[in-house]
Design a protein around this motif. Sequence first.
Motif, PDB file in Angstrom:
ATOM      1  N   UNK A   1      -1.915  18.253   1.518  1.00 17.63           N
ATOM      2  CA  UNK A   1      -2.388  16.881   1.937  1.00 17.63           C
ATOM      3  C   UNK A   1      -3.487  16.542   0.860  1.00 17.63           C
ATOM      4  N   UNK A   2      -2.863  16.661  -0.139  1.00 20.42           N
ATOM      5  CA  UNK A   2      -3.860  15.988  -1.346  1.00 20.42           C
ATOM      6  C   UNK A   2      -3.184  15.035  -2.084  1.00 20.42           C
ATOM      7  N   UNK A   3      -3.703  13.981  -2.535  1.00 24.87           N
ATOM      8  CA  UNK A   3      -3.059  12.826  -3.031  1.00 24.87           C
ATOM      9  C   UNK A   3      -2.401  13.363  -4.727  1.00 24.87           C
ATOM     10  N   UNK A   4      -1.114  12.897  -4.587  1.00 25.73           N
ATOM     11  CA  UNK A   4      -0.571  12.961  -5.937  1.00 25.73           C
ATOM     12  C   UNK A   4      -0.547  11.616  -6.572  1.00 25.73           C
ATOM     13  N   UNK A   5      -0.589  10.583  -5.772  1.00 26.31           N
ATOM     14  CA  UNK A   5      -0.832   9.078  -6.497  1.00 26.31           C
ATOM     15  C   UNK A   5      -0.958   8.490  -5.286  1.00 26.31           C
ATOM     16  N   UNK A   6      -1.926   7.188  -5.616  1.00 19.49           N
ATOM     17  CA  UNK A   6      -2.249   6.206  -4.484  1.00 19.49           C
ATOM     18  C   UNK A   6      -2.501   4.832  -5.276  1.00 19.49           C
ATOM     19  N   UNK A   7      -2.017   3.735  -4.833  1.00 20.41           N
ATOM     20  CA  UNK A   7      -2.151   2.617  -5.559  1.00 20.41           C
ATOM     21  C   UNK A   7      -3.391   1.786  -5.226  1.00 20.41           C
ATOM     22  N   UNK A   8      -3.612   0.740  -5.840  1.00 24.56           N
ATOM     23  CA  UNK A   8      -5.100   0.101  -5.671  1.00 24.56           C
ATOM     24  C   UNK A   8      -5.124  -0.563  -4.339  1.00 24.56           C
ATOM     25  N   UNK A   9      -3.879  -1.008  -3.893  1.00 30.76           N
ATOM     26  CA  UNK A   9      -4.069  -1.765  -2.332  1.00 30.76           C
ATOM     27  C   UNK A   9      -4.323  -0.701  -1.408  1.00 30.76           C
ATOM     28  N   UNK A  10      -3.820   0.512  -1.311  1.00 25.48           N
ATOM     29  CA  UNK A  10      -4.033   1.648  -0.493  1.00 25.48           C
ATOM     30  C   UNK A  10      -5.471   2.201  -0.722  1.00 25.48           C
ATOM     31  N   UNK A  11      -5.766   2.459  -1.968  1.00 23.43           N
ATOM     32  CA  UNK A  11      -7.181   2.830  -2.070  1.00 23.43           C
ATOM     33  C   UNK A  11      -8.219   1.790  -1.562  1.00 23.43           C
ATOM     34  N   UNK A  12      -7.923   0.502  -1.601  1.00 21.32           N
ATOM     35  CA  UNK A  12      -9.075  -0.389  -1.429  1.00 21.32           C
ATOM     36  C   UNK A  12      -9.206  -0.347   0.211  1.00 21.32           C
TER      37      UNK A  12
ATOM     38  N   UNK B   1       0.913  -1.105  -0.108  1.00 24.77           N
ATOM     39  CA  UNK B   1       0.072  -0.008  -0.088  1.00 24.77           C
ATOM     40  C   UNK B   1       0.884   1.222   0.053  1.00 24.77           C
ATOM     41  N   UNK B   2       0.515   2.377  -0.872  1.00 21.91           N
ATOM     42  CA  UNK B   2       1.511   3.468  -0.900  1.00 21.91           C
ATOM     43  C   UNK B   2       0.651   4.484  -1.252  1.00 21.91           C
ATOM     44  N   UNK B   3       0.893   5.588  -0.533  1.00 17.80           N
ATOM     45  CA  UNK B   3       0.111   6.832  -1.000  1.00 17.80           C
ATOM     46  C   UNK B   3       1.186   8.111  -1.119  1.00 17.80           C
ATOM     47  N   UNK B   4       0.973   8.905  -2.108  1.00 20.07           N
ATOM     48  CA  UNK B   4       1.710  10.111  -1.929  1.00 20.07           C
ATOM     49  C   UNK B   4       1.164  11.411  -1.997  1.00 20.07           C
ATOM     50  N   UNK B   5       1.462  12.347  -1.312  1.00 18.10           N
ATOM     51  CA  UNK B   5       0.697  13.655  -1.041  1.00 18.10           C
ATOM     52  C   UNK B   5       1.513  14.581  -1.245  1.00 18.10           C
TER      53      UNK B   5
ATOM     54  N   UNK C   1      14.138  20.691  -2.651  1.00 20.57           N
ATOM     55  CA  UNK C   1      13.065  21.250  -1.968  1.00 20.57           C
ATOM     56  C   UNK C   1      11.757  20.312  -1.718  1.00 20.57           C
ATOM     57  N   UNK C   2      11.596  20.299  -0.386  1.00 19.96           N
ATOM     58  CA  UNK C   2      10.285  19.366   0.385  1.00 19.96           C
ATOM     59  C   UNK C   2       9.100  19.829  -0.605  1.00 19.96           C
ATOM     60  N   UNK C   3       8.332  18.818  -1.118  1.00 17.33           N
ATOM     61  CA  UNK C   3       7.462  19.067  -1.828  1.00 17.33           C
ATOM     62  C   UNK C   3       6.030  18.137  -1.564  1.00 17.33           C
ATOM     63  N   UNK C   4       6.485  17.272  -0.660  1.00 14.61           N
ATOM     64  CA  UNK C   4       5.431  16.187  -0.144  1.00 14.61           C
ATOM     65  C   UNK C   4       5.865  15.328   0.690  1.00 14.61           C
ATOM     66  N   UNK C   5       5.047  14.296   0.882  1.00 13.62           N
ATOM     67  CA  UNK C   5       5.687  12.800   1.717  1.00 13.62           C
ATOM     68  C   UNK C   5       4.823  11.827   0.941  1.00 13.62           C
ATOM     69  N   UNK C   6       5.404  10.749   1.229  1.00 13.55           N
ATOM     70  CA  UNK C   6       4.725   9.310   0.898  1.00 13.55           C
ATOM     71  C   UNK C   6       4.713   8.389   1.969  1.00 13.55           C
ATOM     72  N   UNK C   7       3.700   7.471   1.954  1.00 12.61           N
ATOM     73  CA  UNK C   7       3.674   6.226   3.118  1.00 12.61           C
ATOM     74  C   UNK C   7       3.418   4.958   2.241  1.00 12.61           C
ATOM     75  N   UNK C   8       4.200   4.090   3.328  1.00 14.02           N
ATOM     76  CA  UNK C   8       4.124   2.582   2.993  1.00 14.02           C
ATOM     77  C   UNK C   8       3.334   2.175   4.158  1.00 14.02           C
ATOM     78  N   UNK C   9       2.116   1.434   3.687  1.00 10.98           N
ATOM     79  CA  UNK C   9       1.437   0.775   4.795  1.00 10.98           C
ATOM     80  C   UNK C   9       1.431  -0.655   4.801  1.00 10.98           C
ATOM     81  N   UNK C  10       1.501  -1.277   6.134  1.00  8.10           N
ATOM     82  CA  UNK C  10       1.430  -2.586   6.024  1.00  8.10           C
ATOM     83  C   UNK C  10       0.369  -3.250   7.144  1.00  8.10           C
TER      84      UNK C  10
END
Length: 697
Positions: free
Chosen positions: A208-219, A200-204, A290-299
């Motif tokens: 705090x708006x999504x730049x990208x989110x994969x199917x596992x994280x979306x579900x 699961x991965x999200x990029x914001x 330059x800091x432009x956002x953050x991303x998250x891996x979730x398990x």
Amino acid sequence: MPSSELQSLRQQLEQLQQQNNLLTARLAERKGAGPAPDQQALADTQQRYRFLFEAMDEGFCIIEFFDGPHGPLSDYVHIEANAAYAKHAGIENVVGQTLRQLVPDEADGWLARYGMVLRSGTPIRFEQELVVTGRHLDICAFRLEPASRKQVAVLFQDVTARKRAESGLKRLNQELELRVAQALAERKILTDVVEATLAQIQVVDLDIRWLAINRAARDEFQRIFEQVPSVGDSLPTLMASRAEDCARGLQLWHRALKGEAFVEVAEFGEGEQHRHYELRFSPLHDSNGQLIGAYLFAYDISERVREQKRLRKTEEALRQAQKMEAVGQLTGGIAHDFNNLLTGISGSLELSRNLLGRGRHEQIAPYLRTAQDVCNRAASLVHRLLAFSRRQTLEPRTIDVNRLVGGMLELIRRSVGPHIDIEVFTTSASCRANIDASQLENALLNLCINARDAMPDGGRISIETRHLPADEQVAAHLDLKPGDYLALSVSDNGSGMPPQVLARAFDPFFTTKPVGHGTGLGLSMVYGFVRQSGGQVRVYSEPGQGTSVHLYLPRLDSASLPLSEPKPTARPLRELRDMTVMLVDDEATIRMLVGEVLNDLGYAKLEFADGHSALAALQNGASVDLLISDVGMPGGMNGQQLVAAARQLRPGLKVLFITGYAEQAVLGTGVFEPTTRVLTKPFSLDTLAQRIEEMIG
């Protein structure tokens, strides 16, 4: 599994294995006697040990070092392994196989790690790849005591998936940083990169708006928040349906969007949707840094958390069973010894009464002496129990341990007999300590008598003092605080102790001596006294090689501290004086005995059975020079409360507590006020008289 849980599990396994070994040894010693209780206890312990051993999700094995062709301790054999070993390590049927048979090319590296644990006794935790199977392992290793067993226990789990995810995350971060400018211009590229990741991965962005989110994280997000996230959506808006989850999630995202990289375990959802996650946050930078956002891996680690909770419940049940077993052993030993003592007292008094009834007064004295001797033995037993539990009343003072040893030599020589040679080696460094001198004398004499009993045909006892500066590493090895210590050691060249006896050396009521030749409280008393004094005890022994017992005591380095000299014990006779002692005790017998001592000393006395009556007398103006009070009394006011109230009326009032409790129960911090003393029951009337004279005088 967190290191604290691994540590707790390690202790439980080690204790269970020790019980297993000890019970096996006891059965062997009593073979043919039909000890059904021991057999059942052994079976129960083995069943508990085996259940925990096999139920663990982590891999677990016990290895034993031996001298191989490559030199001393150059190889080890797997003597035990659970079912999860093969699952995590990828190697089956390891029991009975040596390290060099399993992984010859990697052996030196593993031996270096575990050999350090064996030599130092310090547990370690590390991660290392098992090259032969390609598994990355998170490992906790610790030595099984005593060190003479040459065994190390190893707990581990396969973290290969995590390692690969971290590696993939690192590659993804590098790719994202290289392509982020283009990705922001063309969102599809960023989405393609994210979708290629199985976890699961999200990029914001910083808003705090999504730049990208994969199917596992979306579900997973949809399952928890009942909203379908899309690129460009606001996280706070879609999480608003769950206020608590929203607040928790935003707190974590704000940390990441400030540039912090961290790992957090958090829980989200309610009811059947409640889950635990391991969240790995990382900041996102552009090619200019330059800091432009953050991303998250979730398990999702919910299953692991549930398994850990189940394991903790199992551990708690095992701890409770062990506690009850220890309580049963302790109370059984106490009941046995006290029943014997009470029989001696009761029988002596009954015979005395019968002789009195027949008018044979001249024959009573031996039975009264016997009753008194047995009472002294009972008091000694209680004293030893308090020493074992570190609850005895100590009276520390500054002493020179070298001088104490020298003053004890003649008594030790008489006690051990002419067939034992005594050698003394004392350090020239300062050997001062703030300690209870009489307790240290008892401990030294006890150790020398134990050494004598191990050498029935004669031998040698060595008594040594030395300075031991303990840095962080040495202190950790001895379970002490860093600092300066002095070591007082007693060594013999006697029969020594086998491992199963050495493991129980400090157990209360455990003794290898014949019935009637020891209570089994000697070493436990020494251990309790030294630990209560801020020190440590270590015993080293090998069958046929003798035994060494080392007492490590906090050392005073300042020569300016004066040595304390014992006060004279003789008390002069006193004439009647105009001084009053208030005596408060709910036990009539105690009031009678103490009252007779006060009469003998010539003091006026005020006697009360409870604190309220005594306090009322003080409030009415009673003149009191010394207050003698029990601690535990009925009626809603104990001795401590009485003294606190009395000193509000009479600041500086001298107080002598007489109590069956320990000093800590009386004073809390264990620090004496100048006008407060403690005398623990049972005490001799001469000792009481001396203490009263010291305080009033």
